[in-house]
Design an enzyme around this catalytic site. Sequence first.
Site, PDB file in Angstrom:
ATOM      1  CG  HIS A   8      -1.782  -1.204   1.331  1.00 27.27           C
ATOM      2  ND1 HIS A   8      -1.332  -2.429   1.741  1.00 27.27           N
ATOM      3  CD2 HIS A   8      -3.104  -1.357   1.050  1.00 27.27           C
ATOM      4  CE1 HIS A   8      -2.333  -3.299   1.719  1.00 27.27           C
ATOM      5  NE2 HIS A   8      -3.414  -2.682   1.304  1.00 27.27           N
ATOM      6  N   PRO A  60      -6.216  -5.146  11.076  1.00 28.41           N
ATOM      7  CG  PRO A  60      -6.711  -7.000  12.354  1.00 28.41           C
ATOM      8  CD  PRO A  60      -5.590  -6.084  12.003  1.00 28.41           C
ATOM      9  CG  ASP A 118     -11.148   8.312   5.373  1.00 28.89           C
ATOM     10  OD1 ASP A 118     -11.547   9.272   6.048  1.00 28.89           O
ATOM     11  OD2 ASP A 118     -10.498   8.444   4.312  1.00 28.89           O
ATOM     12  N   GLY A 119     -10.926   4.290   7.351  1.00 24.24           N
ATOM     13  CA  GLY A 119     -11.373   2.943   7.711  1.00 24.24           C
ATOM     14  C   GLY A 119     -11.396   2.761   9.221  1.00 24.24           C
ATOM     15  CG  ASN A 129      -6.886   9.283   2.339  1.00 22.61           C
ATOM     16  OD1 ASN A 129      -8.037   8.893   2.529  1.00 22.61           O
ATOM     17  ND2 ASN A 129      -5.848   8.461   2.341  1.00 22.61           N
ATOM     18  CB  ILE A 172      -9.112   7.827  -1.005  1.00 23.41           C
ATOM     19  CG1 ILE A 172      -9.265   8.946  -2.034  1.00 23.41           C
ATOM     20  CG2 ILE A 172      -8.787   6.505  -1.714  1.00 23.41           C
ATOM     21  CD1 ILE A 172     -10.277   8.666  -3.137  1.00 23.41           C
ATOM     22  CD  GLU A 185     -20.262  -6.152  25.334  1.00 19.41           C
ATOM     23  OE1 GLU A 185     -20.324  -5.429  24.321  1.00 19.41           O
ATOM     24  OE2 GLU A 185     -21.227  -6.294  26.119  1.00 19.41           O
ATOM     25  CG  HIS A 233     -24.021 -15.398  33.432  1.00 19.95           C
ATOM     26  ND1 HIS A 233     -23.093 -14.858  34.301  1.00 19.95           N
ATOM     27  CD2 HIS A 233     -25.233 -15.088  33.950  1.00 19.95           C
ATOM     28  CE1 HIS A 233     -23.711 -14.259  35.287  1.00 19.95           C
ATOM     29  NE2 HIS A 233     -25.015 -14.388  35.120  1.00 19.95           N
ATOM     30  CG  ASP A 293     -30.986 -13.765  31.307  1.00 15.77           C
ATOM     31  OD1 ASP A 293     -32.096 -13.243  31.523  1.00 15.77           O
ATOM     32  OD2 ASP A 293     -29.924 -13.342  31.801  1.00 15.77           O
ATOM     33  NE  ARG A 325     -27.996 -16.403  36.978  1.00 13.50           N
ATOM     34  CZ  ARG A 325     -29.156 -16.929  37.357  1.00 13.50           C
ATOM     35  NH1 ARG A 325     -29.488 -18.145  36.970  1.00 13.50           N
ATOM     36  NH2 ARG A 325     -29.999 -16.239  38.087  1.00 13.50           N
TER      37      ARG A 325
HETATM   38  C1  LIG Z   1     -11.496  -4.692   9.909  1.00 12.64           C
HETATM   39  C2  LIG Z   1     -10.976  -4.512   8.521  1.00 12.64           C
HETATM   40  N1  LIG Z   1     -11.821  -4.554   7.493  1.00 12.64           N
HETATM   41  C3  LIG Z   1     -11.371  -4.436   6.234  1.00 12.64           C
HETATM   42  C4  LIG Z   1     -10.032  -4.273   5.988  1.00 12.64           C
HETATM   43  C5  LIG Z   1      -9.524  -4.209   4.554  1.00 12.64           C
HETATM   44  N2  LIG Z   1      -9.079  -2.825   4.286  1.00 12.64           N
HETATM   45  C6  LIG Z   1      -7.791  -2.481   4.309  1.00 12.64           C
HETATM   46  S1  LIG Z   1      -7.570  -0.826   4.118  1.00 12.64           S
HETATM   47  C7  LIG Z   1      -9.232  -0.589   3.957  1.00 12.64           C
HETATM   48  C8  LIG Z   1      -9.837   0.779   3.803  1.00 12.64           C
HETATM   49  C9  LIG Z   1      -8.926   1.753   3.239  1.00 12.64           C
HETATM   50  O1  LIG Z   1      -9.364   3.046   3.471  1.00 12.64           O
HETATM   51  P1  LIG Z   1      -8.617   3.962   4.516  1.00 12.64           P
HETATM   52  O2  LIG Z   1      -8.716   3.379   5.849  1.00 12.64           O
HETATM   53  O3  LIG Z   1      -9.165   5.330   4.337  1.00 12.64           O
HETATM   54  O4  LIG Z   1      -7.110   3.901   4.072  1.00 12.64           O
HETATM   55  P2  LIG Z   1      -6.431   4.625   2.822  1.00 12.64           P
HETATM   56  O5  LIG Z   1      -7.157   4.184   1.596  1.00 12.64           O
HETATM   57  O6  LIG Z   1      -6.558   6.056   3.068  1.00 12.64           O
HETATM   58  O7  LIG Z   1      -5.028   4.128   2.834  1.00 12.64           O
HETATM   59  C10 LIG Z   1      -9.917  -1.776   4.056  1.00 12.64           C
HETATM   60  C11 LIG Z   1     -11.403  -1.895   3.914  1.00 12.64           C
HETATM   61  C12 LIG Z   1      -9.178  -4.223   7.097  1.00 12.64           C
HETATM   62  N3  LIG Z   1      -7.857  -4.085   6.971  1.00 12.64           N
HETATM   63  N4  LIG Z   1      -9.665  -4.311   8.348  1.00 12.64           N
END
Ligand SMILES: Cc1ncc(C[n+]2csc(CCOP(=O)(O)OP(=O)(O)O)c2C)c(N)n1
Length: 651
Positions: free
Chosen positions: A28, A117, A151-152, A181, A183, A397, A447, A455, A506
Site C-alpha cells: 500500500h 484489522p 477513514d477505515g 484523504n 479515499i 465489549e 454465565h 435468560d 452462574r
Molecule cells: C477490519 C478490517 N476490514 C477491512 C479491511 C480491509 N481494508 C484495508 S484498508 C481498507 C480501507 C482503506 O481506506 P482507509 O482506511 O481510508 O485507508 P487509505 O485508503 O486512506 O489508505 C480496508 C477496507 C481491514 N484491513 N480491516
Amino acid sequence: MTSSLEQRCVDTIRTLSMDAVQKANSGHPGMPMGMADVAFVLWTEFLRHNPANPHWVNRDRFVLSAGHGSMLLYSLLHLTGYDLSLDEIKAFRQWGSKTPGHPEHGLTPGVETTTGPLGQGFANGVGMAIAAKHFGARSRMDHHVYAIVSDGDLMEGVSQEAASIAGHLGLGNLIYLYDDNKITIDGSTDLAFTEDVLKRFQAYGWHTRAIDGHDRDDIRHAIAEAQLVGDKPCLIACRTQIGYGSPNKQGSEESHGSPLGEAEIRLTKEAYGWDPDLQFHIPDDVLAHFRQALEKGAALEAAWNAEADGRDAYLESCFQRSAMDLATLLPAYAADAKGIASRKASGNALDAIGTAVPGLIGGTADLGGSNLTAFKGFHAIQKSDYSGNYLHHGVREHAMGAIMNGMALHGGVIPYGGTFLVFSDYCRPAIRMAALMKIRVIYVFTHDSIGLGEDGPTHQPVEHLAALRAIPNNVVLRPADANETSAAWQIALDRTDGPTCLVLTRQNLPTFAQTADVGPKAAKGAYVLADADGAPEAVILATGSEVAIAMQAHEQLAAEGVPTRVVSMPSWELFRKQDAAYREAVLPATVRNRVAIEAASPFGWTEWTGDAGTVIGIDHFGESAPYQVLYREFGLTPQAVAEAVKRGGSH
Ligand SMILES: Cc1ncc(C[n+]2csc(CCOP(=O)(O)OP(=O)(O)O)c2C)c(N)n1
C-alpha cells in the site's frame, strides 16, 4: 535545516515506501505517501523515543492504526535508527523478513502493536493512554500516545466505542492524527462515510482540529496545541492526498493497495525532483537528519532516568515483575456438596489477590454484579483520579478487548475484563490479536452455558467454547469447582505469552474433595479426578459444570460394577502441551470407550474421545427455562453418560 533538506526527508519516506511496495509487487504505497509530511513532523520534532532502546518505559507510544500503510512505519523506523536495516526494507513482505505486510508487535523493533484489522490500533492506543495515565498518577511517567488513523479506522465500530470512553476519561495524553484523504478501497468516502467526523469526536469530548496535512507548519502548530490541551484526547484531521506526488494516481484509490508501477514511480520521483534511476535511495544528509533521533533519544532517556525521585518503586514492581506464587493467598475450599458458582470462586480469588498483584487492572463491560470482577479494595479509574485499579468499560465489549490489549502492550499492566461468555463474540477480534501478539490479557467470561437458565437462548452460549478454542495461542480454562477456579487464576496470571479465557458458571458447583491442592494438576490442562479401583473400562471426560455430572455417572456405574475414570479437563490447550507419557497416563490409548460431556457444541471433542467415543453436548440453541429443566430436557444427565458408557462398552 534548509527547507529543501526537510522536503527531501519527507520525499525519502515516500520513495522508500513506493520502492519497497514495487519490489514486493504488493502493498500500500498511497497512505505512506500521503501521510509522510505528518509523520515526518511527528517523528522528528515531537515523538520522545529512543531508537536504541525501544523498551524505554517512558517513551511516547506510536500506533500506526492504519496498518496497511506499514511501509510508512518501516521507513520511519529505519530512518530514525531502530534495528531495522535497509535490507529488511528491501525484503518487505517476504518470508523471514522483519517487514511483514502489516506491522507485527514482537517481530519488528519499535512496532508497539500489531495492526491491520482496522480500528484495533485506535483502541489499543486508548488502552495505552489509560495505562500511561494510571502510571502517571502513581509515578513520574508522563509520555504521550500518538496514532495515525484512517477513514477505515474511524468507520469501524471498535474505534467509536474506544473514542467514547477516551472522551469520557479525558485522556489528554492521546493525540491522534487522522489521515483525512477521503479515499478508501472502493473509492471516495462519499460512497459510505459522510458524517461530520470532527463534530462526532467533539460530542465524545475530544479536542479537534482540521489542518492541511501537507502544510508542515500547520502540522507543527496543531500537535503543539494538542499537547497543551491536557484534559481531552485530541483528533487532528489532516487533509491529505493519497499517493501524494504521483501525477496519475494522487487522490485516487488506485494508489491505495497496489504498486504504482515502474513508469508511474519514475514520473513521481521526477515530480519530487528525485533521480528516477535511484531506488531505495537515502541521501546522506537526509539519513543524518533522521538519525539525530538516536542522540536525542539517548539524552531524553538519560535525563528521565536521572530524575529518579523515589517514585519509581511502583513502576519497577510492575515493569520488572517476576512470577508470583499466589498459592498462599488464593482461597482453598473443603469438599462441599452445595458448593459455589465458579464466578463466585473467581470473585473470591480476586478479593484475595486484587491488591497484591502490582499493575493488575480489572474491569467489566457493565456486568460487575454478574461477572464478580470487582475485588475488595478496588478503586475505579476515572477522569478525576487515574490511580485506580479497575475500569468501568461500559457496554463496550469490543473496545474492552482492544483496550486491554493496549494496556498489556503498554507494559506494566496485567489487564482482565469480564462479560458474559455469549458476548465473547463481541471481543473476538481483540482476543485474536492478543493471541497473535502473545500478550497477557485475561478474560472473565461468566454465565458459561445453558446453566444460566431463564435468560434464554440469546444469552446461552453454545458454540463459543469451540470458537474460542479455535483461536491459536488462546488458552481456555473452564474450571470444575472452586478449587480449580483458584488454580485457574494462578495459571492465567503465570501465562505471559497469550490471552487466557476463564469460563465460569452462574450456577453453583459442588466442591470436590479431590481438588484440594489441584493447582499443579489443573495446570496440566486435564487430570484424573476420580479413578476406577482397577483398570477403567471407560473414561468420562468433562469440563466445568459437567464434571459434577460425570462424577455422578462414575458413582452410579461403579455401583453397577462398571469401573470408570473421570478426567477433569479444564483446558484442552494446556493438556495438548503435555508430553505423550502424561497424556497417555490420563487417557490410555487402550481405553477406547470414552464419553465426553460438555454443555456446549460437541465440535472438536473427538480429538479426545476418538472415533469410538461418544460426545454428549448441545448442537442447537438453548431455551428459556430453569437450568435444571434445560439439562434434563437436553439430555445432559448422569443417566445419559452412564448409558453412553454402557453402549460404548459393547463396541
Ligand atoms: C477490519 C478490517 N476490514 C477491512 C479491511 C480491509 N481494508 C484495508 S484498508 C481498507 C480501507 C482503506 O481506506 P482507509 O482506511 O481510508 O485507508 P487509505 O485508503 O486512506 O489508505 C480496508 C477496507 C481491514 N484491513 N480491516
